[in-house]
Design an enzyme around this catalytic site. Structure first.
Site, PDB file in Angstrom:
ATOM      1  N   ASP A  18     -17.161 -29.612 -13.780  1.00  0.00           N
ATOM      2  CA  ASP A  18     -17.933 -29.242 -12.774  1.00  0.00           C
ATOM      3  C   ASP A  18     -17.084 -29.058 -11.482  1.00  0.00           C
ATOM      4  O   ASP A  18     -15.923 -29.154 -11.436  1.00  0.00           O
ATOM      5  CB  ASP A  18     -18.768 -30.662 -12.231  1.00  0.00           C
ATOM      6  N   HIS A  71     -13.661 -32.413 -14.848  1.00  0.00           N
ATOM      7  CA  HIS A  71     -13.981 -31.639 -13.189  1.00  0.00           C
ATOM      8  C   HIS A  71     -12.847 -30.492 -13.374  1.00  0.00           C
ATOM      9  O   HIS A  71     -11.842 -30.707 -13.890  1.00  0.00           O
ATOM     10  CB  HIS A  71     -13.847 -32.377 -12.215  1.00  0.00           C
TER      11      HIS A  71
END
Length: 279
Positions: free
Chosen positions: A99, A244
């Site tokens: 992400d 992430h």
């Protein structure tokens, strides 16, 4: 060592995108019902900040401005009341998702590791980051990865008006189209915070809501060893792993991937990308 299927060149990926979206009965996502009641938001899963060239205050709080009319999108999807959490089907299949990027400091290293082992992943990108790093989106397309919508500025959507939610999602889809070459088919709400408006708007834009099963909590920078342990201990058929590639210092996430990825492959896991749960 097991690997995902060979990367498709970008021109093949894009011309075959529509067929791929509806194809496949193994490994489909089925969790999540279609109704109209609101879902309860989940716990925060992403940290603050952006890449070095974008200040965190700009990345998170920049006012929205129009970039022109939205492009044509795929047919509307079912309206869900909860996000899809895991894969169904046979075999030891898992998804790796990243992400908040793409970030020029970290995303290339993640892509390099995935390429080394012949693995495809899913990247939920923020629109401002995508616009600033279109070449990384093009690389993702070339190497067979899936790119999803993670809003423009990573706000808490449950606190925004319907019009603001739409703007966040539409601008990001446009940025993805410009860099990746096609409209995103998957959406992930920042912080895992979903409500009725988010599900309805995502459906109108032709996107399915994808959450996660295993949270590495790498955004807290707990140490490479801790990230590895969380992902390896959570590994199981059908899980979706959240990590992430932007939003802060992601050097631990980069180092962890280099170590846990070959281990998962040696354990017989097939690391793949999502397919649409409907024809």
């Amino acid at each position: 060592m097991k690997k995902d299927q060979t990367f498709m060149p970008r021109r093949v990926l894009l011309t075959g995108a529509a067929a791929m979206g509806a194809a496949g009965t193994a490994g489909l996502f089925l969790t999540g019902c279609t109704d109209t009641a609101p879902a309860r938001p989940g716990a925060p899963a992403a940290g603050p900040g952006g890449r070095a060239a974008v200040k965190s205050s700009t990345f998170r709080l920049q006012p929205l401005t129009g970039d022109g009319p939205p492009r044509a999108v795929p047919a509307r999807t079912p309206v869900r009341v909860e996000p899809i959490l895991r894969m169904s089907g046979t075999g030891r299949r898992m998804l790796l998702t990243f992400d908040d990027g793409p970030d020029r400091a970290y995303t290339p290293h993640i892509l390099d590791t995935l390429a080394k082992y012949g693995v495809r992943a899913t990247f939920f990108v923020c629109g401002e980051m995508a616009r600033a790093n279109r070449d990384l989106l093009a690389r993702m397309a070339d190497e067979g990865h899936v790119v999803g919508n993670h809003t423009w500025s990573h706000p808490l959507l449950t606190e925004l008006s319907r019009a603001r939610i739409r703007a966040e999602m539409e601008r990001t889809s446009e940025a993805i189209e410009q860099g990746y070459g096609e409209h995103p088919r998957w959406f992930r709400a920042p912080y895992g915070a979903w409500n009725r408006a988010v599900f309805q708007l995502g459906s109108e834009m032709g996107m399915e809501p994808l959450a996660w099963t295993v949270d590495s909590l790498d955004w807290t920078e707990p140490g490479t060893r801790t990230i590895i342990d969380r992902i390896e201990h959570g590994a199981a058929p059908g899980v979706v792993v959240l990590s992430h590639d932007a939003g802060g210092d992601r050097s631990q996430s980069v180092s962890a991937l280099r170590r846990y990825l070959p281990r998962l492959l040696d354990d017989g896991y097939h690391l793949t990308v999502p397919r649409r749960p409907y024809a």
